[in-house]
Design an enzyme around this catalytic site. Structure first.
Site, PDB file in Angstrom:
ATOM      1  N   GLY A 107     -13.923  14.126  65.965  1.00  0.00           N
ATOM      2  CA  GLY A 107     -14.947  14.142  66.991  1.00  0.00           C
ATOM      3  C   GLY A 107     -15.632  12.792  67.034  1.00  0.00           C
ATOM      4  N   SER A 108     -16.721  12.722  67.763  1.00  0.00           N
ATOM      5  CA  SER A 108     -17.407  11.439  67.940  1.00  0.00           C
ATOM      6  C   SER A 108     -17.894  10.856  66.615  1.00  0.00           C
ATOM      7  CB  SER A 108     -18.588  11.610  68.899  1.00  0.00           C
ATOM      8  OG  SER A 108     -19.468  12.631  68.424  1.00  0.00           O
ATOM      9  N   GLU A 128     -16.483  10.832  63.855  1.00  0.00           N
ATOM     10  CA  GLU A 128     -15.395  10.362  62.995  1.00  0.00           C
ATOM     11  C   GLU A 128     -14.690   9.127  63.541  1.00  0.00           C
ATOM     12  OE1 GLU A 128     -16.864  13.909  62.090  1.00  0.00           O
ATOM     13  OE2 GLU A 128     -15.658  13.757  63.917  1.00  0.00           O
ATOM     14  N   GLU A 138      -8.286  22.457  65.204  1.00  0.00           N
ATOM     15  CA  GLU A 138      -8.536  22.286  63.770  1.00  0.00           C
ATOM     16  C   GLU A 138      -7.732  23.246  62.903  1.00  0.00           C
ATOM     17  OE1 GLU A 138     -12.145  20.772  65.998  1.00  0.00           O
ATOM     18  OE2 GLU A 138     -10.834  22.529  66.141  1.00  0.00           O
ATOM     19  N   HIS A 150     -14.134  17.104  62.698  1.00  0.00           N
ATOM     20  CA  HIS A 150     -15.488  16.936  63.207  1.00  0.00           C
ATOM     21  C   HIS A 150     -16.417  17.788  62.340  1.00  0.00           C
ATOM     22  CE1 HIS A 150     -18.485  15.654  65.893  1.00  0.00           C
ATOM     23  NE2 HIS A 150     -18.580  16.738  66.628  1.00  0.00           N
ATOM     24  N   HIS A 164      -4.361  45.053  48.670  1.00  0.00           N
ATOM     25  CA  HIS A 164      -4.724  45.042  50.091  1.00  0.00           C
ATOM     26  C   HIS A 164      -4.885  46.467  50.621  1.00  0.00           C
ATOM     27  CE1 HIS A 164      -5.259  43.451  54.025  1.00  0.00           C
ATOM     28  NE2 HIS A 164      -4.085  43.821  54.494  1.00  0.00           N
ATOM     29  N   GLY A 213      -3.556  35.375  53.900  1.00  0.00           N
ATOM     30  CA  GLY A 213      -3.232  36.218  55.047  1.00  0.00           C
ATOM     31  C   GLY A 213      -3.887  35.751  56.332  1.00  0.00           C
TER      32      GLY A 213
END
Length: 523
Positions: free
Chosen positions: A25-26, A28, A47, A70, A282, A400
């Protein structure tokens, strides 16, 4: 003058970081200014795809993955994938930016960083620099922590106006010379206890987890199983495959329900585990963890895994090293050999095929060198129909969290370009991070994608039956044209006309230069 940017990249190279993955983002953009030619930047369009690529790259290459995101919103988008990275103990450094120091009061920057608070439960460590000259120190710390047992992700946040500031050159030179070795070794006395338990047991069993999917762990597991005639099981929901699936000692992957797991291990009096949580459950169950009178001893390099295990005598140490030591200490036994596992025949009738038939078709075509990214829940409990003959051959989303498998295939291909990459993905899982296909095309990753389409959220349907919850149309995901989605990202794709078509498609043949995809209709 040595700037923060100069020092940052020098330290990355000193620790063997070979690539940066990201969706910046800005905050970075300043970081990207100093990117040296020797470290490529692999862009992901979302992401969740970025973290899957970085995670799998680290696993395939054996180096530290480096991820550029970001701040709060970008980190938030990556959280689902971060659960997999944490659960798999993958060495990944996540670097996000902050607003410039001149815009943010120091006390607010230090205590109100939303991104750090957001990811803190899933990372080993999170930090931000008090001063610009502290950035190299914290990066060095982050890299060492990420690669220290138990390995895992760490998080570093850097203000965008730190990069061109000077560093303390004397301190920086020391950072380039320091290193750490943080692989715990199990004490011999408890390992002797484990070895004696194996020697004296009437019917012992060996359970392996992802922590021994290494070259020494894989070969030592085979040696121990053969010397002691041990039946070998894979721990529930494994993100890796640490034993050859066609070996005569191999039995099965254990189920992830307490009662079913206890039933699978009934008849054994001693269970020894290496590199596995004890155990991942699970499906709900009111049964006991193990049959009465059964002893469990195991080795893990994660003290938290040892502390939270509800049963057993757990030893903290490098599980591959411990496995090798136990294998060397065990004499050959006259104990009867374990029963040889048989793989049931699959129903091969079409035009929609069973998961077993699709796996068999893939297995006939793939090479033994293939690295497989698996995110097809229909195949979770039958994945051992695939022939695994060497370590680092199968990779699964460790917690998972769906959306990992598609970008993981891209990361595997970038991290280990000498081995072919095969991805087995469900049609629902594909929709979490389809933009990873763009990255595969952009960086010419020759991965082969097999997408199995059943137009259902089958995992939840099965749980609905288990929990006696009425099903409904809300679990239907029909109407997605997988082939057109792939073609829209520039991937050559078609729908399989037969199981032989699948086999031929995944056969290595002449090495492909670009990603490609085949869709298979599943019952």
């Amino acid at each position: 003058m040595v700037t923060v940017s100069d020092a940052f990249y020098a330290i990355l190279q000193r620790h063997g970081v070979g690539a940066v993955f990201g969706n910046p983002g800005s905050n970075e953009l300043s970081f990207l200014t100093g990117l040296p030619p020797g470290i490529p930047y692999y862009l992901a369009l979302q992401e969740g795809a970025a973290i899957g690529m970085a995670d799998a790259y680290a696993q395939a290459s054996g180096t530290i993955g480096f991820l550029n995101l970001h701040a709060a919103s970008g980190t938030g988008n990556a959280m689902g994938g971060l659960t997999n990275t944490a659960a798999c103990h993958t060495s990944v450094v996540i670097m996000a930016g902050q607003q410039a120091r001149r815009y943010v009061p120091v006390d607010a920057m230090l205590t109100n960083n939303e991104a750090i608070k957001l990811c803190d439960p899933l990372v080993k460590w999170a930090g931000e620099p008090l001063r610009p000259e502290d950035v190299p120190v914290l990066l060095s710390r982050a890299l060492m922590l990420a690669d220290s047992a138990p390995r895992g992700p760490v998080y570093l946040s850097v203000p965008l106006d730190d990069w061109d500031k000077p560093v303390d050159e004397a301190a920086f030179s020391q950072l380039l010379n320091r290193s750490s070795s943080a692989a715990p070794v199990a004490h011999q006395a408890p390992l002797d206890e484990l070895t004696d338990a194996l020697r004296t047991a009437a019917s012992p069993a060996l359970v392996l987890g992802p922590g021994v999917d290494t070259e020494p762990g894989f070969t030592s597991a085979i040696a121990l199983a053969e010397r002691a005639n041990l039946p070998v099981y894979i721990a529930p929901s494994p993100p890796r495959s640490p034993f050859p699936t066609r070996h005569p000692c191999y039995q099965r992957q254990l189920p992830s329900a307490v009662g079913a797991l206890a039933d699978a291990l009934s008849g054994h009096d001693v269970i020894v585990t290496f590199g596995a949580p004890v155990f991942r459950y699970h499906a709900p169950s009111d049964a006991d963890y193990l049959p009465p009178g059964v002893r469990l001893l195991g080795v893990t390099d994660d003290p938290d895994e040892a502390a939270r295990a509800p049963i057993g005598r757990l030893i903290v140490g490098d599980p591959s090293d411990a496995l090798a030591r136990v294998a060397q200490a065990i004499d050959r036994t006259d104990r009867p050999k374990p029963p040889v596992r048989t793989v049931p025949e699959a129903d091969t009738s079409g035009p929609k095929y069973t998961a077993e038939a699709i796996l068999d078709a893939v297995d006939r075509g793939k090479s033994d060198d293939a690295m497989i990214a698996l995110e097809w829940t229909s195949a979770d409990l039958i994945r051992d129909r695939l022939t695994i003959t060497r370590p680092h051959s199968l990779f699964y989303c460790a917690s998972g969290g769906l959306g990992w498998g598609l970008p993981a295939a891209v990361g595997l291909g970038l991290g280990c370009p000498d081995r072919p990459v095969l991805a087995l993905i469900g049609d629902g899982a594909m929709q979490y991070t389809p933009s990873a296909l763009w990255s595969a095309v952009r960086y010419r990753v020759p991965a082969t994608f097999v997408v199995c389409t059943n137009t259902k959220y089958r995992a939840l349907q099965e749980f609905s039956e288990l929990l006696h919850v009425p099903g409904g149309d809300y679990l239907d995901i029909s109407g997605i044209d997988v082939v057109k989605v792939a073609e829209g990202y520039g991937v050559a794709a078609h729908r399989a006309e037969s199981l032989d078509d699948v086999t031929e498609f995944v056969s290595p043949g002449e090495r492909e230069q670009m990603p490609r995809l085949i869709e298979v209709l599943q019952r």
